[in-house]
Design a protein around this motif. Structure first.
Motif, PDB file in Angstrom:
ATOM      1  N   LEU A 272       0.837  -1.192   0.000  1.00 56.11           N
ATOM      2  CA  LEU A 272       0.000   0.000   0.000  1.00 56.11           C
ATOM      3  C   LEU A 272       0.878   1.250   0.000  1.00 56.11           C
ATOM      4  CD1 LEU A 272      -2.858   1.209   0.243  1.00 56.11           C
ATOM      5  CD2 LEU A 272      -2.652   0.992   2.727  1.00 56.11           C
ATOM      6  N   VAL A 273       0.544   2.169  -0.896  1.00 54.74           N
ATOM      7  CA  VAL A 273       1.303   3.403  -1.074  1.00 54.74           C
ATOM      8  C   VAL A 273       0.389   4.582  -0.754  1.00 54.74           C
ATOM      9  CG1 VAL A 273       2.691   4.770  -2.677  1.00 54.74           C
ATOM     10  CG2 VAL A 273       2.564   2.280  -2.953  1.00 54.74           C
ATOM     11  N   ALA A 274       0.919   5.577  -0.059  1.00 53.09           N
ATOM     12  CA  ALA A 274       0.194   6.834   0.156  1.00 53.09           C
ATOM     13  C   ALA A 274       0.986   7.950  -0.506  1.00 53.09           C
ATOM     14  CB  ALA A 274       0.015   7.117   1.644  1.00 53.09           C
ATOM     15  N   TYR A 275       0.287   8.856  -1.152  1.00 53.30           N
ATOM     16  CA  TYR A 275       0.925   9.946  -1.880  1.00 53.30           C
ATOM     17  C   TYR A 275       0.752  11.231  -1.074  1.00 53.30           C
ATOM     18  CZ  TYR A 275       2.218  12.590  -6.167  1.00 53.30           C
ATOM     19  OH  TYR A 275       2.826  13.391  -7.098  1.00 53.30           O
ATOM     20  N   GLN A 276       1.856  11.701  -0.489  1.00 51.53           N
ATOM     21  CA  GLN A 276       1.854  13.002   0.184  1.00 51.53           C
ATOM     22  C   GLN A 276       1.950  14.057  -0.915  1.00 51.53           C
ATOM     23  OE1 GLN A 276       5.350  14.332   2.466  1.00 51.53           O
ATOM     24  NE2 GLN A 276       3.991  14.693   4.200  1.00 51.53           N
ATOM     25  N   VAL A 277       0.825  14.622  -1.280  1.00 51.51           N
ATOM     26  CA  VAL A 277       0.729  15.391  -2.518  1.00 51.51           C
ATOM     27  C   VAL A 277       1.305  16.801  -2.372  1.00 51.51           C
ATOM     28  CG1 VAL A 277      -1.257  14.068  -3.299  1.00 51.51           C
ATOM     29  CG2 VAL A 277      -1.621  16.191  -2.014  1.00 51.51           C
ATOM     30  N   SER A 278       1.316  17.505  -3.492  1.00 51.41           N
ATOM     31  CA  SER A 278       1.966  18.814  -3.580  1.00 51.41           C
ATOM     32  C   SER A 278       1.421  19.812  -2.570  1.00 51.41           C
ATOM     33  CB  SER A 278       1.800  19.361  -4.997  1.00 51.41           C
ATOM     34  OG  SER A 278       0.431  19.502  -5.340  1.00 51.41           O
ATOM     35  N   GLY A 279       0.103  19.811  -2.342  1.00 47.60           N
ATOM     36  CA  GLY A 279      -0.471  20.753  -1.389  1.00 47.60           C
ATOM     37  C   GLY A 279      -0.039  20.483   0.033  1.00 47.60           C
TER      38      GLY A 279
END
Length: 328
Positions: A272-279
């Motif tokens: 499982l991957v979580a994307y700590q996004v640009s915002g």
């Protein structure tokens, strides 16, 4: 004065070594995937800072190779590549061209650093003149099924260039199955799919759209990305992608959706991957720059919280910055 028996949790918090010994969640270099933006340009030294993503830049292929090399010396193991083509058109042909910018970047990276795990984002939004993630019909609607063929072509072209992992982010229904079939037919059955299975229509993507020049020319993406108010829907999306052949799942964004990360962790036994996004990145950077947060502490706490929620890996623009801290 006698207080009787009670739990003395502080016994295990008394010294740094004790705290290290009983720590339940460990952040490792292997957990982090750094995002990079590569530009199709004739200038090998091109490097343009992204104002809304402090510390990040749009890079030529050669500058990308140099920056990745420096990060690998600090422990980087994996990178995800986003491309900015020289030209855009209504059908996003730059996404699946054999000489497209991502294809060229992947070839150079794998040629220079064969051990680097290269992930490629598969979507059309960075390549279409209208900025949407699929083909548009005469009514301005995104067409699902006709888009699948182009996504599959893009995935195969990335695999042919040397990509180690294909990550479709478009949120078209059935795209994982279409990509899996196309990869298998092209003798890339060994290439895994890291699906953006649970991707929300989030306001936290703003800086990315600046970085990738992918803001829609009209409308928004709420017709295909998920409603932020829904959580059970994420289970259905994840199950559907796994049934079509996904090997790994992504939740995007990360921090506002840690409940979703935990729900998927508890229901699916796959990476499982979580994307700590640009915002998320930009908010922390702004607070740090203003002296409102301790930089190192806030960054590490944010990443540890994402991993504690159940993520095995984290896509983050902080990876380069964090890696030296993890080696100490």
């Amino acid at each position: 004065m006698v207080f009787g028996e009670f739990h003395r949790g502080r016994r295990l918090r008394r010294t740094p070594f004790l705290r290290d010994m009983v720590r339940e969640t460990e952040l490792r270099p292997d957990d982090l995937i750094q995002g990079y933006f590569v530009v199709d340009t004739a200038d090998p030294n091109f490097e343009r800072p992204i104002s809304s993503l402090p510390g990040q830049s749009q890079l030529s292929v050669e500058r990308l190779v140099a920056r990745v090399g420096a990060a690998m010396e600090a422990g980087l193991r994996s990178a995800i590549i986003f491309g900015l083509p020289e030209k855009k058109d209504p059908v996003g042909s730059g996404a699946y061209a054999d000489d497209g910018i991502v294809q060229k970047a992947v070839m150079r990276l794998k040629e220079t650093y064969p051990e680097l795990v290269v992930v490629t984002d598969v979507c059309l939004c960075e390549y279409t003149s209208h900025g949407h993630c699929g083909l548009i019909d005469g009514r301005g609607e995104v067409q699902n099924d006709p888009t699948l063929e182009l996504l599959a072509k893009t995935a195969v072209s990335h695999a042919r260039a040397g990509a180690d992992i294909i990550a479709p982010s478009d949120m078209m229904d059935g795209r994982v199955g279409a990509i899996r079939m196309a990869l298998d037919d092209a003798d890339f059955s060994h290439i895994p799919i890291m699906s953006y299975a649970v991707k929300y229509a989030s306001c936290f993507y703003g800086p990315f759209r600046d970085a990738a020049d992918s803001t829609p020319a009209f409308g928004d993406r709420r017709g295909y990305q998920m409603d932020p108010a829904n959580v059970r829907e994420g289970l259905r999306e994840a199950a559907a992608d796994l049934s079509e052949g996904a090997d790994m799942l992504i939740v995007k964004p990360a921090m506002p959706y840690l409940d979703v990360v935990r729900l998927l962790r508890d229901n699916f036994d796959v990476p499982l991957v979580a994307y700590q996004v640009s915002g998320e990145y930009a908010m922390l950077q702004a607070a740090i720059a203003n002296g409102w947060l301790d930089g190192k502490g806030a960054i590490l706490e944010s990443l540890t919280g994402i991993k504690r929620a159940g993520a095995d890996m984290i896509i983050t623009y902080f990876a380069e910055q964090v890696l030296p801290w993890l080696s100490k």
